[in-house]
Design a protein around this motif. Structure first.
Motif, PDB file in Angstrom:
ATOM      1  N   GLY A  33       0.810  -1.211   0.000  1.00 20.21           N
ATOM      2  CA  GLY A  33       0.000   0.000   0.000  1.00 20.21           C
ATOM      3  C   GLY A  33       0.844   1.261   0.000  1.00 20.21           C
ATOM      4  N   GLU A  34       1.907   1.260   0.806  1.00 15.18           N
ATOM      5  CA  GLU A  34       2.811   2.425   0.837  1.00 15.18           C
ATOM      6  C   GLU A  34       3.440   2.660  -0.531  1.00 15.18           C
ATOM      7  OE1 GLU A  34       3.321   4.642   2.969  1.00 15.18           O
ATOM      8  OE2 GLU A  34       2.509   3.864   4.844  1.00 15.18           O
ATOM      9  N   ALA A  35       3.843   1.578  -1.175  1.00 14.61           N
ATOM     10  CA  ALA A  35       4.444   1.707  -2.498  1.00 14.61           C
ATOM     11  C   ALA A  35       3.435   2.248  -3.509  1.00 14.61           C
ATOM     12  CB  ALA A  35       4.981   0.350  -2.964  1.00 14.61           C
ATOM     13  N   ALA A  36       2.182   1.805  -3.388  1.00 15.11           N
ATOM     14  CA  ALA A  36       1.146   2.270  -4.325  1.00 15.11           C
ATOM     15  C   ALA A  36       0.851   3.755  -4.125  1.00 15.11           C
ATOM     16  CB  ALA A  36      -0.130   1.451  -4.133  1.00 15.11           C
ATOM     17  N   VAL A  37       0.810   4.195  -2.865  1.00 15.10           N
ATOM     18  CA  VAL A  37       0.552   5.608  -2.586  1.00 15.10           C
ATOM     19  C   VAL A  37       1.707   6.466  -3.106  1.00 15.10           C
ATOM     20  CG1 VAL A  37       0.276   7.320  -0.750  1.00 15.10           C
ATOM     21  CG2 VAL A  37      -0.937   5.146  -0.607  1.00 15.10           C
ATOM     22  N   SER A  38       2.935   6.001  -2.927  1.00 13.77           N
ATOM     23  CA  SER A  38       4.112   6.758  -3.401  1.00 13.77           C
ATOM     24  C   SER A  38       4.113   6.883  -4.921  1.00 13.77           C
ATOM     25  CB  SER A  38       5.397   6.066  -2.938  1.00 13.77           C
ATOM     26  OG  SER A  38       5.454   6.019  -1.521  1.00 13.77           O
ATOM     27  N   ALA A  39       3.648   5.835  -5.599  1.00 15.28           N
ATOM     28  CA  ALA A  39       3.662   5.850  -7.071  1.00 15.28           C
ATOM     29  C   ALA A  39       2.399   6.464  -7.671  1.00 15.28           C
ATOM     30  CB  ALA A  39       3.821   4.418  -7.592  1.00 15.28           C
ATOM     31  N   GLY A  50      -6.022  -0.360  -9.293  1.00 15.03           N
ATOM     32  CA  GLY A  50      -5.892  -1.802  -9.463  1.00 15.03           C
ATOM     33  C   GLY A  50      -5.063  -2.442  -8.362  1.00 15.03           C
ATOM     34  N   GLU A  51      -4.013  -1.738  -7.921  1.00 10.31           N
ATOM     35  CA  GLU A  51      -3.188  -2.257  -6.830  1.00 10.31           C
ATOM     36  C   GLU A  51      -3.956  -2.296  -5.522  1.00 10.31           C
ATOM     37  OE1 GLU A  51       0.328  -3.613  -4.789  1.00 10.31           O
ATOM     38  OE2 GLU A  51      -0.635  -3.834  -6.749  1.00 10.31           O
ATOM     39  N   PHE A  52      -4.746  -1.263  -5.230  1.00 11.17           N
ATOM     40  CA  PHE A  52      -5.551  -1.261  -4.008  1.00 11.17           C
ATOM     41  C   PHE A  52      -6.617  -2.372  -4.043  1.00 11.17           C
ATOM     42  CE2 PHE A  52      -4.602   3.502  -3.510  1.00 11.17           C
ATOM     43  CZ  PHE A  52      -3.526   3.231  -2.676  1.00 11.17           C
ATOM     44  N   SER A  53      -7.175  -2.598  -5.218  1.00 13.13           N
ATOM     45  CA  SER A  53      -8.139  -3.687  -5.373  1.00 13.13           C
ATOM     46  C   SER A  53      -7.473  -5.032  -5.106  1.00 13.13           C
ATOM     47  CB  SER A  53      -8.744  -3.649  -6.779  1.00 13.13           C
ATOM     48  OG  SER A  53      -9.694  -4.676  -6.945  1.00 13.13           O
ATOM     49  N   ALA A  54      -6.235  -5.177  -5.588  1.00 21.93           N
ATOM     50  CA  ALA A  54      -5.495  -6.424  -5.354  1.00 21.93           C
ATOM     51  C   ALA A  54      -5.179  -6.607  -3.871  1.00 21.93           C
ATOM     52  CB  ALA A  54      -4.198  -6.423  -6.174  1.00 21.93           C
ATOM     53  N   LEU A  55      -4.916  -5.516  -3.158  1.00 25.49           N
ATOM     54  CA  LEU A  55      -4.653  -5.621  -1.718  1.00 25.49           C
ATOM     55  C   LEU A  55      -5.844  -6.250  -1.001  1.00 25.49           C
ATOM     56  CD1 LEU A  55      -2.985  -2.184  -0.833  1.00 25.49           C
ATOM     57  CD2 LEU A  55      -1.879  -4.388  -1.245  1.00 25.49           C
ATOM     58  N   PHE A  57      -8.494  -8.162  -2.509  1.00 29.09           N
ATOM     59  CA  PHE A  57      -8.844  -9.501  -2.981  1.00 29.09           C
ATOM     60  C   PHE A  57      -7.723 -10.518  -2.777  1.00 29.09           C
ATOM     61  CE2 PHE A  57     -11.732  -7.006  -5.891  1.00 29.09           C
ATOM     62  CZ  PHE A  57     -12.879  -7.349  -5.213  1.00 29.09           C
ATOM     63  N   GLU A  58      -6.500 -10.127  -3.148  1.00 24.51           N
ATOM     64  CA  GLU A  58      -5.395 -11.086  -3.174  1.00 24.51           C
ATOM     65  C   GLU A  58      -4.723 -11.272  -1.813  1.00 24.51           C
ATOM     66  OE1 GLU A  58      -2.705  -9.875  -6.213  1.00 24.51           O
ATOM     67  OE2 GLU A  58      -4.258  -9.790  -7.775  1.00 24.51           O
ATOM     68  N   ILE A  59      -4.901 -10.319  -0.900  1.00 24.34           N
ATOM     69  CA  ILE A  59      -4.244 -10.435   0.405  1.00 24.34           C
ATOM     70  C   ILE A  59      -5.276 -10.500   1.530  1.00 24.34           C
ATOM     71  CG2 ILE A  59      -2.599  -9.396   2.003  1.00 24.34           C
ATOM     72  CD1 ILE A  59      -1.199  -8.095  -0.307  1.00 24.34           C
ATOM     73  N   PHE A  60      -6.063  -9.458   1.694  1.00 22.88           N
ATOM     74  CA  PHE A  60      -6.999  -9.399   2.825  1.00 22.88           C
ATOM     75  C   PHE A  60      -8.033 -10.521   2.769  1.00 22.88           C
ATOM     76  CE2 PHE A  60     -10.849  -7.509   4.854  1.00 22.88           C
ATOM     77  CZ  PHE A  60     -10.346  -7.420   6.146  1.00 22.88           C
ATOM     78  N   GLU A  61      -8.627 -10.730   1.592  1.00 20.91           N
ATOM     79  CA  GLU A  61      -9.658 -11.764   1.478  1.00 20.91           C
ATOM     80  C   GLU A  61      -9.056 -13.144   1.260  1.00 20.91           C
ATOM     81  OE1 GLU A  61     -13.714 -11.188  -0.581  1.00 20.91           O
ATOM     82  OE2 GLU A  61     -12.575 -12.388  -2.016  1.00 20.91           O
ATOM     83  N   ALA A  62      -8.113 -13.255   0.331  1.00 20.23           N
ATOM     84  CA  ALA A  62      -7.556 -14.569  -0.026  1.00 20.23           C
ATOM     85  C   ALA A  62      -6.793 -15.208   1.133  1.00 20.23           C
ATOM     86  CB  ALA A  62      -6.648 -14.435  -1.244  1.00 20.23           C
ATOM     87  N   SER A  63      -6.179 -14.399   1.999  1.00 22.08           N
ATOM     88  CA  SER A  63      -5.420 -14.967   3.122  1.00 22.08           C
ATOM     89  C   SER A  63      -6.318 -15.519   4.224  1.00 22.08           C
ATOM     90  CB  SER A  63      -4.519 -13.869   3.728  1.00 22.08           C
ATOM     91  OG  SER A  63      -5.311 -12.876   4.367  1.00 22.08           O
ATOM     92  N   GLY A  64      -7.609 -15.207   4.169  1.00 19.78           N
ATOM     93  CA  GLY A  64      -8.534 -15.645   5.217  1.00 19.78           C
ATOM     94  C   GLY A  64      -8.663 -14.650   6.351  1.00 19.78           C
ATOM     95  N   MET A  65      -7.944 -13.524   6.257  1.00 20.15           N
ATOM     96  CA  MET A  65      -8.000 -12.552   7.350  1.00 20.15           C
ATOM     97  C   MET A  65      -9.381 -11.911   7.468  1.00 20.15           C
ATOM     98  SD  MET A  65      -5.635  -9.208   8.089  1.00 20.15           S
ATOM     99  CE  MET A  65      -6.024  -8.139   9.472  1.00 20.15           C
ATOM    100  N   GLU A  66     -10.050 -11.712   6.341  1.00 19.07           N
ATOM    101  CA  GLU A  66     -11.387 -11.123   6.379  1.00 19.07           C
ATOM    102  C   GLU A  66     -12.328 -11.979   7.227  1.00 19.07           C
ATOM    103  OE1 GLU A  66     -14.935  -9.694   3.332  1.00 19.07           O
ATOM    104  OE2 GLU A  66     -13.516 -11.241   2.733  1.00 19.07           O
ATOM    105  N   LEU A  67     -12.323 -13.295   6.979  1.00 21.53           N
ATOM    106  CA  LEU A  67     -13.184 -14.192   7.749  1.00 21.53           C
ATOM    107  C   LEU A  67     -12.738 -14.277   9.205  1.00 21.53           C
ATOM    108  CD1 LEU A  67     -13.640 -17.095   5.182  1.00 21.53           C
ATOM    109  CD2 LEU A  67     -15.353 -15.419   5.891  1.00 21.53           C
ATOM    110  N   ASP A  68     -11.420 -14.371   9.399  1.00 24.13           N
ATOM    111  CA  ASP A  68     -10.893 -14.488  10.756  1.00 24.13           C
ATOM    112  C   ASP A  68     -11.231 -13.258  11.591  1.00 24.13           C
ATOM    113  OD1 ASP A  68      -9.325 -16.019  12.664  1.00 24.13           O
ATOM    114  OD2 ASP A  68      -7.824 -14.447  12.470  1.00 24.13           O
ATOM    115  N   LEU A  69     -11.113 -12.078  10.983  1.00 21.13           N
ATOM    116  CA  LEU A  69     -11.437 -10.849  11.693  1.00 21.13           C
ATOM    117  C   LEU A  69     -12.945 -10.727  11.913  1.00 21.13           C
ATOM    118  CD1 LEU A  69      -9.799  -8.540  12.869  1.00 21.13           C
ATOM    119  CD2 LEU A  69     -10.232  -7.235  10.780  1.00 21.13           C
ATOM    120  N   GLY A  70     -13.723 -11.324  11.006  1.00 20.47           N
ATOM    121  CA  GLY A  70     -15.163 -11.342  11.192  1.00 20.47           C
ATOM    122  C   GLY A  70     -15.584 -12.101  12.434  1.00 20.47           C
ATOM    123  N   ILE A  71     -14.753 -13.042  12.870  1.00 12.19           N
ATOM    124  CA  ILE A  71     -15.004 -13.772  14.122  1.00 12.19           C
ATOM    125  C   ILE A  71     -14.532 -12.952  15.313  1.00 12.19           C
ATOM    126  CG2 ILE A  71     -14.417 -15.851  15.443  1.00 12.19           C
ATOM    127  CD1 ILE A  71     -14.006 -17.268  12.756  1.00 12.19           C
TER     128      ILE A  71
END
Length: 390
Positions: A33-39, A50-55, A57-71
């Motif tokens: 995210g820091e790199a995306a803001v700088s660029a 597109g990079e923020f969208s990937a953050l 889908f590809e990291i927050f959701e795909a890693s399972g953190m979204e579900l884990d934090l939902g608990i």
């Protein structure tokens, strides 16, 4: 109760996901995210969006953190979804750098807050029991309110033999919930359909059906109107289209909550290995409490005056449609399907579906104003003029 027990057994039979590395996921989001803001270049914003969208889908959701934090903290999980949507929306519109940086800082602060939920000792039996109990209660109450209200309505309307339509909708929703829970981690990822889109579209459909049913019930809240309508149906207590609407409302309500419940239980089981007994006990306790709520609703509905019962049932379903609409917009904004204009300082009430975005609040306000508009038009119609003349 049999469908619920079947749901419970099949839920545990599904593959369980591994425990989520929350700190690692947060570090990865912050670094990219820091790199995306700088660029970021306001003249060419699509790459950053597109990079923020990937953050998300590809990291927050795909890693399972979204579900884990939902608990761990459902409210914080929803706040993060709102902020991801706002950040992506700002980048898509090419806002000035300082405004994008402020939006990113708000997301950073919430991610650091989420970090405090990790790095602690593994949950004990009591903690797992309480989490399992609260997950099913939290997800089940909304569905139970819809199912209980619709079933009670059919009984009060003299169509108790049609309650099977509501039960059929619930039974249909259970395998759909299980299939969705399984598919999210395999088929949907393979075709690129994120969980947020599935949840958002389902909640939009549920909101539309509940709004239709609530208006239909409200129009027949007076006994004389109901009797006249039944007479117009001749030998049928309910029309085919009305039955499909009622069954569909029950199915969508249970499906939306059921699919998320499956995913939450998978995440909880993965983060607390060896605590299967505590998890099952929490589920069983929640099922008993939900069954008790259903019985209380059924008994109370039979004792309410006819017009009060119809009016209160219509109001309940209508308010739930407003909640579902707000929740759907949050999910679709996080997925990038709907633009997001963040309103800093506006209160965030996740259980009411209220999020500080212009689109979400505007849609909910419009849905709340629709009955007033209808009432105003009705008061100017020919029927109202005839009534005043009489």
């Amino acid at each position: 109760m049999r469908p619920f027990w079947l749901f419970l057994c099949l839920c545990f039979a599904l593959p369980l996901q591994a425990a989520t590395d929350g700190p690692g996921t947060i570090d990865a989001i912050l670094e990219r995210g820091e790199a995306a803001v700088s660029a970021y270049d306001p003249a060419r914003p699509l790459a950053t969006a597109g990079e923020f969208s990937a953050l998300y889908f590809e990291i927050f959701e795909a890693s399972g953190m979204e579900l884990d934090l939902g608990i761990k903290d459902p409210g914080l999980k929803t706040e993060l979804e709102v902020l991801f949507g706002a950040l992506n929306g700002n980048a898509m519109r090419g806002v000035p750098r300082d405004r994008l940086a402020a939006s990113w800082q708000a997301l950073r602060n919430k991610l650091e807050e989420a970090r405090t939920h990790y790095g602690q000792e593994q949950d004990g039996s009591l903690s797992v029991f309480l989490k399992a109990l609260l997950i099913l209660l939290r997800e089940g109450v909304e569905a139970m309110l819809v199912v209980g209200a619709l079933a009670a309505y059919l009984r009060r309307a003299g169509a108790a033999d049609k309650v099977w339509v509501i039960h059929a909708g619930v039974v249909l929703a259970i395998p759909l919930s299980l299939l969705t829970g399984w598919a999210v981690s395999s088929i949907l990822q393979a075709i690129g359909a994120p969980l947020a889109v599935v949840e958002g579209v389902t909640m939009l459909a549920a909101a539309a059906v509940l709004f239709y049913v609530s208006c239909w019930l409200f129009a027949k809240r007076e006994a004389r109107r109901w009797e006249a309508w039944v007479a117009s149906q001749m030998d049928q207590a309910l029309g085919t289209g009305s039955l499909l609407a009622l069954g569909g409302a029950a199915c969508l309500a249970v499906y939306r909550e059921g699919a998320e419940t499956v995913l939450f239980y998978q995440a909880l089981a993965g983060s607390a290995p060896g605590q299967g007994l505590a998890l099952a006990a929490g589920c069983a306790t929640a099922l008993v409490l939900l069954a008790g709520l259903y019985l209380v609703m059924r008994l109370a509905a039979l004792r309410l005056p006819f017009h009060l019962f119809f009016g209160s049932t219509a109001l309940l379903l209508y308010l739930l449609s407003v909640v579902f609409l707000g929740q759907a917009i949050v999910e679709l904004q996080a997925a990038g399907w709907i633009a997001s204009i963040h309103l800093p300082g506006f209160p965030h009430i996740s259980w009411l579906g209220v999020a500080p975005t212009l689109q979400g609040l505007g849609a909910q306000a419009a849905l709340l104003l629709l009955p007033l508009l209808w009432w105003g038009l009705r008061g100017r119609g020919p029927e109202a003029g005839a009534a005043r003349a009489s």
